[in-house]
Design an enzyme around this catalytic site. Structure first.
Site, PDB file in Angstrom:
ATOM      1  N   ARG A 122       0.806  -1.238   0.000  1.00 32.61           N
ATOM      2  CA  ARG A 122       0.000   0.000   0.000  1.00 32.61           C
ATOM      3  C   ARG A 122       0.829   1.274   0.000  1.00 32.61           C
ATOM      4  O   ARG A 122       0.347   2.354   0.332  1.00 32.61           O
ATOM      5  CB  ARG A 122      -0.977   0.029   1.175  1.00 32.61           C
ATOM      6  CG  ARG A 122      -1.938  -1.133   1.168  1.00 32.61           C
ATOM      7  CD  ARG A 122      -3.178  -0.832   1.973  1.00 32.61           C
ATOM      8  NE  ARG A 122      -4.100  -1.937   1.871  1.00 32.61           N
ATOM      9  CZ  ARG A 122      -4.107  -2.985   2.685  1.00 32.61           C
ATOM     10  NH1 ARG A 122      -3.243  -3.052   3.677  1.00 32.61           N
ATOM     11  NH2 ARG A 122      -4.976  -3.952   2.521  1.00 32.61           N
ATOM     12  N   LYS A 144       4.275  11.604 -11.185  1.00 35.27           N
ATOM     13  CA  LYS A 144       3.525  10.700 -12.069  1.00 35.27           C
ATOM     14  C   LYS A 144       4.287   9.386 -12.181  1.00 35.27           C
ATOM     15  O   LYS A 144       5.469   9.378 -12.529  1.00 35.27           O
ATOM     16  CB  LYS A 144       3.362  11.318 -13.456  1.00 35.27           C
ATOM     17  CG  LYS A 144       2.261  12.361 -13.524  1.00 35.27           C
ATOM     18  CD  LYS A 144       2.007  12.778 -14.949  1.00 35.27           C
ATOM     19  CE  LYS A 144       0.899  13.818 -15.012  1.00 35.27           C
ATOM     20  NZ  LYS A 144       0.709  14.319 -16.384  1.00 35.27           N
ATOM     21  N   GLU A 186      12.118  18.520 -23.967  1.00 36.61           N
ATOM     22  CA  GLU A 186      11.272  18.889 -22.815  1.00 36.61           C
ATOM     23  C   GLU A 186      11.769  20.193 -22.185  1.00 36.61           C
ATOM     24  O   GLU A 186      10.988  20.958 -21.624  1.00 36.61           O
ATOM     25  CB  GLU A 186      11.236  17.766 -21.766  1.00 36.61           C
ATOM     26  CG  GLU A 186      10.643  16.447 -22.260  1.00 36.61           C
ATOM     27  CD  GLU A 186       9.118  16.459 -22.470  1.00 36.61           C
ATOM     28  OE1 GLU A 186       8.447  17.447 -22.127  1.00 36.61           O
ATOM     29  OE2 GLU A 186       8.609  15.452 -23.014  1.00 36.61           O
ATOM     30  N   LYS A 228       8.972  23.217 -13.747  1.00 30.76           N
ATOM     31  CA  LYS A 228       8.028  22.120 -13.530  1.00 30.76           C
ATOM     32  C   LYS A 228       7.518  22.126 -12.089  1.00 30.76           C
ATOM     33  O   LYS A 228       6.330  21.898 -11.838  1.00 30.76           O
ATOM     34  CB  LYS A 228       8.671  20.772 -13.889  1.00 30.76           C
ATOM     35  CG  LYS A 228       7.669  19.649 -13.654  1.00 30.76           C
ATOM     36  CD  LYS A 228       7.831  18.448 -14.491  1.00 30.76           C
ATOM     37  CE  LYS A 228       6.657  17.501 -14.203  1.00 30.76           C
ATOM     38  NZ  LYS A 228       6.778  16.223 -14.808  1.00 30.76           N
ATOM     39  N   GLU A 238      -3.228  17.572 -11.814  1.00 32.34           N
ATOM     40  CA  GLU A 238      -3.532  17.886 -13.213  1.00 32.34           C
ATOM     41  C   GLU A 238      -5.022  18.143 -13.446  1.00 32.34           C
ATOM     42  O   GLU A 238      -5.656  17.543 -14.317  1.00 32.34           O
ATOM     43  CB  GLU A 238      -3.028  16.781 -14.151  1.00 32.34           C
ATOM     44  CG  GLU A 238      -2.926  17.280 -15.588  1.00 32.34           C
ATOM     45  CD  GLU A 238      -2.212  16.323 -16.522  1.00 32.34           C
ATOM     46  OE1 GLU A 238      -1.326  15.593 -16.085  1.00 32.34           O
ATOM     47  OE2 GLU A 238      -2.551  16.339 -17.712  1.00 32.34           O
ATOM     48  N   ARG A 242      -1.636  22.072 -14.793  1.00 28.23           N
ATOM     49  CA  ARG A 242      -0.564  21.113 -15.090  1.00 28.23           C
ATOM     50  C   ARG A 242      -0.600  20.634 -16.539  1.00 28.23           C
ATOM     51  O   ARG A 242       0.392  20.156 -17.064  1.00 28.23           O
ATOM     52  CB  ARG A 242      -0.623  19.928 -14.107  1.00 28.23           C
ATOM     53  CG  ARG A 242       0.562  19.001 -14.263  1.00 28.23           C
ATOM     54  CD  ARG A 242       0.725  18.018 -13.120  1.00 28.23           C
ATOM     55  NE  ARG A 242       1.840  17.111 -13.397  1.00 28.23           N
ATOM     56  CZ  ARG A 242       2.382  16.319 -12.511  1.00 28.23           C
ATOM     57  NH1 ARG A 242       1.921  16.294 -11.275  1.00 28.23           N
ATOM     58  NH2 ARG A 242       3.386  15.538 -12.844  1.00 28.23           N
ATOM     59  N   ASN A 246       1.841  19.564 -21.118  1.00 21.61           N
ATOM     60  CA  ASN A 246       1.572  18.740 -22.301  1.00 21.61           C
ATOM     61  C   ASN A 246       1.666  19.535 -23.589  1.00 21.61           C
ATOM     62  O   ASN A 246       1.136  19.113 -24.634  1.00 21.61           O
ATOM     63  CB  ASN A 246       0.182  18.107 -22.192  1.00 21.61           C
ATOM     64  CG  ASN A 246       0.212  16.931 -21.261  1.00 21.61           C
ATOM     65  OD1 ASN A 246       1.046  16.046 -21.404  1.00 21.61           O
ATOM     66  ND2 ASN A 246      -0.667  16.933 -20.275  1.00 21.61           N
ATOM     67  N   HIS A 249       2.275  17.883 -26.925  1.00 19.52           N
ATOM     68  CA  HIS A 249       2.059  16.458 -26.684  1.00 19.52           C
ATOM     69  C   HIS A 249       0.790  15.915 -27.336  1.00 19.52           C
ATOM     70  O   HIS A 249       0.662  14.708 -27.485  1.00 19.52           O
ATOM     71  CB  HIS A 249       2.028  16.154 -25.179  1.00 19.52           C
ATOM     72  CG  HIS A 249       3.388  16.154 -24.545  1.00 19.52           C
ATOM     73  ND1 HIS A 249       4.235  17.238 -24.584  1.00 19.52           N
ATOM     74  CD2 HIS A 249       4.060  15.182 -23.864  1.00 19.52           C
ATOM     75  CE1 HIS A 249       5.355  16.943 -23.938  1.00 19.52           C
ATOM     76  NE2 HIS A 249       5.283  15.704 -23.498  1.00 19.52           N
ATOM     77  N   HIS A 253       2.148  12.794 -28.846  1.00 20.43           N
ATOM     78  CA  HIS A 253       1.821  11.421 -28.411  1.00 20.43           C
ATOM     79  C   HIS A 253       1.301  10.594 -29.582  1.00 20.43           C
ATOM     80  O   HIS A 253       1.625   9.410 -29.723  1.00 20.43           O
ATOM     81  CB  HIS A 253       0.762  11.445 -27.305  1.00 20.43           C
ATOM     82  CG  HIS A 253       1.342  11.640 -25.935  1.00 20.43           C
ATOM     83  ND1 HIS A 253       0.688  12.347 -24.946  1.00 20.43           N
ATOM     84  CD2 HIS A 253       2.500  11.225 -25.391  1.00 20.43           C
ATOM     85  CE1 HIS A 253       1.432  12.353 -23.856  1.00 20.43           C
ATOM     86  NE2 HIS A 253       2.530  11.679 -24.090  1.00 20.43           N
ATOM     87  N   HIS A 265      10.232   9.797 -27.643  1.00 19.64           N
ATOM     88  CA  HIS A 265       9.196  10.705 -27.140  1.00 19.64           C
ATOM     89  C   HIS A 265       9.518  12.167 -27.486  1.00 19.64           C
ATOM     90  O   HIS A 265       8.691  12.884 -28.047  1.00 19.64           O
ATOM     91  CB  HIS A 265       9.077  10.510 -25.622  1.00 19.64           C
ATOM     92  CG  HIS A 265       8.092  11.431 -24.982  1.00 19.64           C
ATOM     93  ND1 HIS A 265       6.737  11.313 -25.174  1.00 19.64           N
ATOM     94  CD2 HIS A 265       8.264  12.530 -24.188  1.00 19.64           C
ATOM     95  CE1 HIS A 265       6.110  12.273 -24.506  1.00 19.64           C
ATOM     96  NE2 HIS A 265       7.019  13.027 -23.901  1.00 19.64           N
TER      97      HIS A 265
HETATM   98  N1  GLY Z   1       5.062  15.105 -18.007  1.00 18.36           N
HETATM   99  C1  GLY Z   1       3.975  15.932 -17.719  1.00 18.36           C
HETATM  100  C2  GLY Z   1       3.622  15.980 -16.281  1.00 18.36           C
HETATM  101  O1  GLY Z   1       4.388  15.542 -15.446  1.00 18.36           O
HETATM  102  O2  GLY Z   1       2.575  16.453 -15.945  1.00 18.36           O
END
Ligand code: GLY
Length: 365
Positions: A122, A144, A186, A228, A238, A242, A246, A249, A253, A265
């Site tokens: 957990r 993430k 990035e 960031k 997000e 946030r 993107n 992206h 993507h 990427h």
């Molecule tokens: N890579 C985009 C984010 O971390 O939100």
């Protein structure tokens, strides 16, 4: 009758974490981790690239720490089977909730290790030591984590913030050139969405960055983490802001998937950034010369700025409709109104763009 009782959940995890950036610190990190996380058993997750580059040995020295080496390295291993294998290896090592997972590697390692840490008994803490340009700029910061399903990227995932991020820019010296350059996209993205001064810096110092001069790499890493970090602090889950991370992206993507992951990427995102710039021109959001500057820096990075000829437009459109920002199959894009200034419409940072305009842009790409 309905009886009610409310349970208030106190914040159960630390609400901040340090990011430390330096050159050639892998060898000394061992002692630092032991000191900062003294009460924890350590479990390292890495991949075979980090072994062949000598980075794992540098981190561990003579110490015998249970370690899981992901093989093969890369996206193909980023699946639930690898996560299960990691968790079973932790169980076999008799590890419990007093375990610190140490993720040493690029974005794939960080994502899988973070996910395994999030679900092992957990949830146990994870410490990120990113070793690629993309991981140092992006994936190691912000919490993430996840693994892919057969159908889509990050289908299993959790927000699981690290307890610390240690960045040793010397690890970038062994990174393959194509990966190194693609990961810098990035950084360009961060500059475009948040800081025109950073864009000027990258433009003016790209040669030194590409020569991998440590002081430049440290500056780039620091700038990325600040940009960031500010976004993640404002919108960790997000909900809206946030999404600006993107930028490039939505099409990026789709291009990455349509290329069968032949494109890295960052390479696909570079094409997506140009697409966003073309949309900005169509919507009257651009200024003369702005897209040329963006194209110029990406070309100097040596990443693609045009769609590969063999990508079918139909596939791309279908993939764009499946983008996580799409609403009712209507694609949404993050756009800027000027360099370093993201565009916000009706309070939203991912804005709807008419499908026929998207098709027109794909034609131009
Ligand atoms: N890579 C985009 C984010 O971390 O939100």
């Amino acid at each position: 009758m309905m009886l009610e009782h409310e349970i208030k959940i106190p914040a159960s995890t630390a609400n901040s974490y340090p990011i430390r950036i330096a050159t050639d610190i892998l060898g000394s990190l061992r002692a630092r981790i032991e000191a900062d996380f003294a009460g924890y058993n350590k479990f390292v997750v890495t991949d075979e690239n980090l072994v062949s580059a000598g980075h794992l040995q540098k981190l561990l020295g003579q110490r015998d720490v249970p370690t899981f080496i992901i093989s093969p390295a890369g996206e193909t291993s980023k699946n639930i089977d690898t996560a299960i294998s990691i968790i079973e290896a932790m169980e076999k090592a008799y590890l419990g909730r007093d375990t610190l997972v140490v993720a040493l590697g690029g974005g794939t390692v960080g994502d899988i290790a973070g996910f395994a840490a999030a679900v092992f008994k957990r949830g146990v803490p994870v410490l990120q030591i990113p070793t690629t340009t993309v991981a140092q700029a992006d994936s190691a910061v912000g919490g993430k984590t996840g693994v892919d399903s057969i159908l889509s990227k990050n289908a299993f995932g959790a927000f699981w913030h690290p307890v610390a991020v240690y960045i040793d820019v010397a690890t970038l010296t062994t990174l393959e050139d194509r990966q190194f350059r693609a990961g810098l996209v990035e950084s360009v993205k961060h500059a475009i969405i948040a800081d025109s001064e950073y864009f000027d810096f990258l433009e003016g110092n790209l040669d030194a960055v590409l020569e991998r001069k440590p002081e430049m790499l440290e500056k780039v890493a620091h700038w990325n983490c600040k940009i960031k970090g500010n976004v993640v602090e404002a919108d960790p889950g997000e909900q809206n802001l946030r999404r600006i991370l993107n930028y490039g992206h939505t099409i990026g993507h789709a291009v990455e998937a349509a290329s069968g992951f032949e494109l890295l990427h960052g390479e696909a995102v570079a094409i997506g950034i140009i697409a966003a710039g073309l949309i900005e021109i169509e919507l009257g959001l651009s200024q003369p010369g702005r897209l040329d500057r963006t194209r110029g820096i990406l070309e100097k990075l040596g990443v693609p700025v045009r769609l590969p000829r063999d990508l079918a437009q139909k596939d791309l459109i279908d993939l764009i409709k499946r983008d996580k920002k799409a609403v009712n199959k209507s694609p949404r894009f993050v756009l800027i109104s000027e360099m370093g200034q993201v565009y916000c419409k009706d309070g939203q940072y991912a804005v709807e763009v008419a499908p026929d305009l998207v098709e027109k842009i794909l034609d131009k790409l």
